[in-house]
Design a protein around this motif. Structure first.
Motif, PDB file in Angstrom:
ATOM      1  N   ARG A 123       0.864  -1.175   0.000  1.00 14.46           N
ATOM      2  CA  ARG A 123       0.000   0.000   0.000  1.00 14.46           C
ATOM      3  C   ARG A 123       0.904   1.229   0.000  1.00 14.46           C
ATOM      4  O   ARG A 123       2.067   1.167   0.412  1.00 14.46           O
ATOM      5  N   VAL A 124       0.359   2.327  -0.430  1.00 14.54           N
ATOM      6  CA  VAL A 124       1.100   3.587  -0.390  1.00 14.54           C
ATOM      7  C   VAL A 124       1.579   3.809   1.047  1.00 14.54           C
ATOM      8  O   VAL A 124       0.815   3.630   1.997  1.00 14.54           O
ATOM      9  N   GLY A 125       2.850   4.140   1.187  1.00 14.46           N
ATOM     10  CA  GLY A 125       3.421   4.377   2.510  1.00 14.46           C
ATOM     11  C   GLY A 125       4.156   3.190   3.091  1.00 14.46           C
ATOM     12  O   GLY A 125       4.851   3.322   4.092  1.00 14.46           O
ATOM     13  N   ASP A 126       4.040   2.015   2.474  1.00 12.08           N
ATOM     14  CA  ASP A 126       4.800   0.856   2.941  1.00 12.08           C
ATOM     15  C   ASP A 126       6.274   1.054   2.590  1.00 12.08           C
ATOM     16  O   ASP A 126       6.617   1.860   1.714  1.00 12.08           O
ATOM     17  N   LEU A 127       7.133   0.314   3.257  1.00 17.95           N
ATOM     18  CA  LEU A 127       8.557   0.367   2.921  1.00 17.95           C
ATOM     19  C   LEU A 127       8.871  -0.683   1.864  1.00 17.95           C
ATOM     20  O   LEU A 127       8.276  -1.761   1.846  1.00 17.95           O
ATOM     21  N   VAL A 128       9.791  -0.329   0.991  1.00 21.87           N
ATOM     22  CA  VAL A 128      10.254  -1.232  -0.065  1.00 21.87           C
ATOM     23  C   VAL A 128      11.728  -1.511   0.225  1.00 21.87           C
ATOM     24  O   VAL A 128      12.536  -0.583   0.332  1.00 21.87           O
ATOM     25  N   PHE A 129      12.059  -2.790   0.365  1.00 26.54           N
ATOM     26  CA  PHE A 129      13.428  -3.189   0.657  1.00 26.54           C
ATOM     27  C   PHE A 129      14.048  -3.830  -0.574  1.00 26.54           C
ATOM     28  O   PHE A 129      13.471  -4.725  -1.174  1.00 26.54           O
ATOM     29  N   PHE A 130      15.223  -3.363  -0.932  1.00 28.75           N
ATOM     30  CA  PHE A 130      15.974  -3.885  -2.059  1.00 28.75           C
ATOM     31  C   PHE A 130      17.041  -4.808  -1.494  1.00 28.75           C
ATOM     32  O   PHE A 130      17.761  -4.426  -0.559  1.00 28.75           O
ATOM     33  N   SER A 131      17.124  -6.005  -2.062  1.00 27.22           N
ATOM     34  CA  SER A 131      18.072  -6.968  -1.500  1.00 27.22           C
ATOM     35  C   SER A 131      18.846  -7.677  -2.605  1.00 27.22           C
ATOM     36  O   SER A 131      18.401  -7.761  -3.752  1.00 27.22           O
ATOM     37  N   HIS A 132      19.992  -8.174  -2.189  1.00 28.46           N
ATOM     38  CA  HIS A 132      20.835  -8.965  -3.099  1.00 28.46           C
ATOM     39  C   HIS A 132      21.535 -10.011  -2.235  1.00 28.46           C
ATOM     40  O   HIS A 132      22.194  -9.653  -1.248  1.00 28.46           O
ATOM     41  N   GLY A 133      21.394 -11.273  -2.603  1.00 29.93           N
ATOM     42  CA  GLY A 133      22.042 -12.338  -1.852  1.00 29.93           C
ATOM     43  C   GLY A 133      21.597 -12.403  -0.404  1.00 29.93           C
ATOM     44  O   GLY A 133      22.401 -12.715   0.472  1.00 29.93           O
ATOM     45  N   GLY A 134      20.352 -12.062  -0.134  1.00 28.74           N
ATOM     46  CA  GLY A 134      19.829 -12.111   1.230  1.00 28.74           C
ATOM     47  C   GLY A 134      20.185 -10.899   2.075  1.00 28.74           C
ATOM     48  O   GLY A 134      19.832 -10.839   3.250  1.00 28.74           O
ATOM     49  N   HIS A 135      20.885  -9.939   1.479  1.00 27.53           N
ATOM     50  CA  HIS A 135      21.313  -8.739   2.206  1.00 27.53           C
ATOM     51  C   HIS A 135      20.500  -7.534   1.730  1.00 27.53           C
ATOM     52  O   HIS A 135      20.430  -7.269   0.533  1.00 27.53           O
ATOM     53  N   VAL A 136      19.888  -6.804   2.659  1.00 28.39           N
ATOM     54  CA  VAL A 136      19.149  -5.589   2.311  1.00 28.39           C
ATOM     55  C   VAL A 136      20.158  -4.459   2.134  1.00 28.39           C
ATOM     56  O   VAL A 136      20.952  -4.178   3.029  1.00 28.39           O
ATOM     57  N   TYR A 137      20.135  -3.829   0.968  1.00 26.23           N
ATOM     58  CA  TYR A 137      21.092  -2.760   0.706  1.00 26.23           C
ATOM     59  C   TYR A 137      20.430  -1.397   0.482  1.00 26.23           C
ATOM     60  O   TYR A 137      21.142  -0.380   0.401  1.00 26.23           O
TER      61      TYR A 137
ATOM     62  N   GLY B 270      13.253  -6.471  -9.732  1.00 25.94           N
ATOM     63  CA  GLY B 270      12.282  -7.356  -9.096  1.00 25.94           C
ATOM     64  C   GLY B 270      12.789  -7.888  -7.762  1.00 25.94           C
ATOM     65  O   GLY B 270      12.067  -8.573  -7.047  1.00 25.94           O
ATOM     66  N   ALA B 271      14.036  -7.565  -7.417  1.00 21.76           N
ATOM     67  CA  ALA B 271      14.643  -8.060  -6.175  1.00 21.76           C
ATOM     68  C   ALA B 271      14.266  -7.150  -5.000  1.00 21.76           C
ATOM     69  O   ALA B 271      15.126  -6.551  -4.361  1.00 21.76           O
ATOM     70  N   VAL B 272      12.964  -7.046  -4.755  1.00 20.62           N
ATOM     71  CA  VAL B 272      12.472  -6.218  -3.657  1.00 20.62           C
ATOM     72  C   VAL B 272      11.458  -7.019  -2.848  1.00 20.62           C
ATOM     73  O   VAL B 272      10.896  -8.001  -3.320  1.00 20.62           O
ATOM     74  N   PHE B 273      11.239  -6.565  -1.627  1.00 19.71           N
ATOM     75  CA  PHE B 273      10.106  -7.054  -0.850  1.00 19.71           C
ATOM     76  C   PHE B 273       9.524  -5.866  -0.104  1.00 19.71           C
ATOM     77  O   PHE B 273      10.174  -4.833   0.069  1.00 19.71           O
TER      78      PHE B 273
END
Length: 180
Positions: free
Chosen positions: A104-118, A147-150
């Motif tokens: 939803r608008v206002g949620d946080l988007v985490f970018f990760s690579h190899g299990g590490h949030v960067y 696409g490497a987000v959660f």
């Protein structure tokens, strides 16, 4: 009076007493749900307004304020304006959210690579984010490039929405009392 007519009278009285109460409860539930939806939209709008207010602020590694922001300093600053306190780093901010597949608008988007949030950003809807990208750039809104987000709902948002709902309800009650 016959048994059938007594039963019919009883049913008519029983239904007549119950239906208005049920209708009132249903109306109250719909009103409450509409207040919650309105409150959520107001909170989302406020987050986007606060996030946009820092557009153009330079990226600064470790930055947490007016002189510049890094990604997590920016998200922390925005949510602090709402009374929600996030940890300092993007990896730590993951713990302040509940993961979701439907942002939803206002949620946080985490970018990760190899299990590490960067990297962390604020979801702005329609596959776009507000963020402080990297050195040499400024706070901006742009489309998600990978696409490497959660996604994570910020845990303190429920309290912020409830507070907004109370304000809306109080405002409506004052308006109803003024017209009565």
């Amino acid at each position: 009076m016959t048994r059938v007519s007594i039963a019919a009278l009883f049913c008519a009285l029983f239904v007549g007493l119950l239906l208005p109460a049920q209708a009132q409860a249903a109306t109250s539930a719909r009103r409450s749900a509409s207040v919650q939806v309105l409150a959520l939209k107001k909170v989302e709008h406020h987050i986007m307004r606060v996030a946009a207010s820092r557009k153009g602020t330079p990226y600064r590694y470790g930055g947490t304020g007016n002189g510049g922001f890094d990604c997590s300093g920016y998200t922390r600053w925005v949510f602090n304006r709402l009374g929600i306190h996030l940890p300092r780093t993007s990896a730590s901010q993951v713990g302040s959210t509940t993961r979701t597949r439907h942002p939803r608008v206002g949620d946080l988007v985490f970018f990760s690579h190899g299990g590490h949030v960067y990297h962390v950003a604020i979801y702005a809807g329609h596959h776009s984010i507000w963020h402080a990208p990297y050195s040499g750039t400024r706070v901006r809104k742009e489309r998600i490039w990978t696409g490497a987000v959660f996604y994570g709902h910020v845990k303190g948002m429920r309290k912020a929405v409830a507070k907004q709902a109370r304000k809306i309800t109080a405002r409506r009650a004052r308006a109803a009392a003024a017209t009565a």
